[in-house]
Design a protein around this motif. Sequence first.
Motif, PDB file in Angstrom:
ATOM      1  N   MET A 109      44.253  41.833  47.165  1.00 47.26           N
ATOM      2  CA  MET A 109      44.110  41.389  48.551  1.00 47.26           C
ATOM      3  C   MET A 109      45.470  41.136  49.195  1.00 47.26           C
ATOM      4  N   MET A 148      40.947  37.180  53.541  1.00 45.21           N
ATOM      5  CA  MET A 148      40.700  37.533  52.147  1.00 45.21           C
ATOM      6  C   MET A 148      41.194  36.460  51.187  1.00 45.21           C
ATOM      7  N   GLU A 152      40.275  31.576  48.349  1.00 35.66           N
ATOM      8  CA  GLU A 152      40.565  31.921  46.956  1.00 35.66           C
ATOM      9  C   GLU A 152      40.471  30.681  46.067  1.00 35.66           C
ATOM     10  N   LEU A 287      34.055  36.669  44.446  1.00 35.55           N
ATOM     11  CA  LEU A 287      34.381  36.988  45.832  1.00 35.55           C
ATOM     12  C   LEU A 287      33.360  36.337  46.753  1.00 35.55           C
ATOM     13  N   ASN A 291      35.715  36.436  51.923  1.00 41.78           N
ATOM     14  CA  ASN A 291      36.582  37.438  51.305  1.00 41.78           C
ATOM     15  C   ASN A 291      36.114  38.848  51.656  1.00 41.78           C
TER      16      ASN A 291
END
Length: 333
Positions: A109, A148, A152, A287, A291
Amino acid sequence: MVEECSHKHIIYCVMVSLCNSAICIQQMDVLAPASWIPCPLFVTTIHMIIQFCLAAIMRAVWPKTFKPQHNPSRKDYVHKAVPTAIATSLDIGLSNLSLKTITLSFYTMCKSSSLIFVLLFAFLFRLEAFSWRLVGVIFLIFSGVVLMVATEAHFILEGLILVLSASALGGLRWSLTQVLLKSKKMGFDNPAATIYWLAPTMGVTLAIVSAALEGWPSIFRSKFFEGVWRTFETLFFLTSPGVIAFCMVLSEFYIIQRAGVVPMSIAGIAKEVSTIIISSWFFGDHLTLLNGVGVAITVCGIGLFTHHKYRKSMESTVPLDAHGNPILEDEDD
């Protein structure tokens, strides 16, 4: 011309990108601290040596095909080839180093932001004419990258800095490479010759950084080099990705020279999507919906950039090369 690229070229580019994804996954296995050498810079240094040796063999065995008539002068090599090699080695080295701290999905990403730096350096080196349309595409891709990485779960600042630094160096690397490939009189117009001249400087740069940060004496005294059988096993897992990387680099230069930016961009899209999907399945990376939205926006941005280059080639009244750039009569000077 861009429109002359065949479907065979596009399929070939996609296959090269899938191989690139395979290299990333194999690299993750090689760099896993629990199983193989957790020294990515050392591993990459070995890869540079392998690439130089393979390029030298190709030049020796098939000189008519892979050994150009011209060689770079010492001045040209120092002023043009060395900066390109250093930027390339640091891009690859930092990318591999970041894989020790972040997941493959997060790496992919963040690394997709390299297109932003590619365009910025293209503006700086006047390889691309400034356009507000391109500026809009840059911000679209940037917003996709932000989405993206926004959620995380395994966010690590050190890894983020490493991979973004590699992305910036990647943009510089490809811009310098494009400048380098414009002059056939330097002997860099052949993929094998380009690797032959760049790999030594790349290897030396990585070796210096690796020796300082990773400590080579401790590497050779580790369990990975205990006994003849274990040493051969380690060398196999060190060299096999290097051979694949050599083939991939040759393919990348082939694509740039023969097919142009359109199939290369399509290959890039296939690489990002395939790497994320494979890493999610293979490594269990999670994910989120956000994302996924970010991935979709980034892919759309890359697609718009490809469409812009295609329209540029269609609307131009002057002869263009495969990249959509004007063909100048004194290009080799």
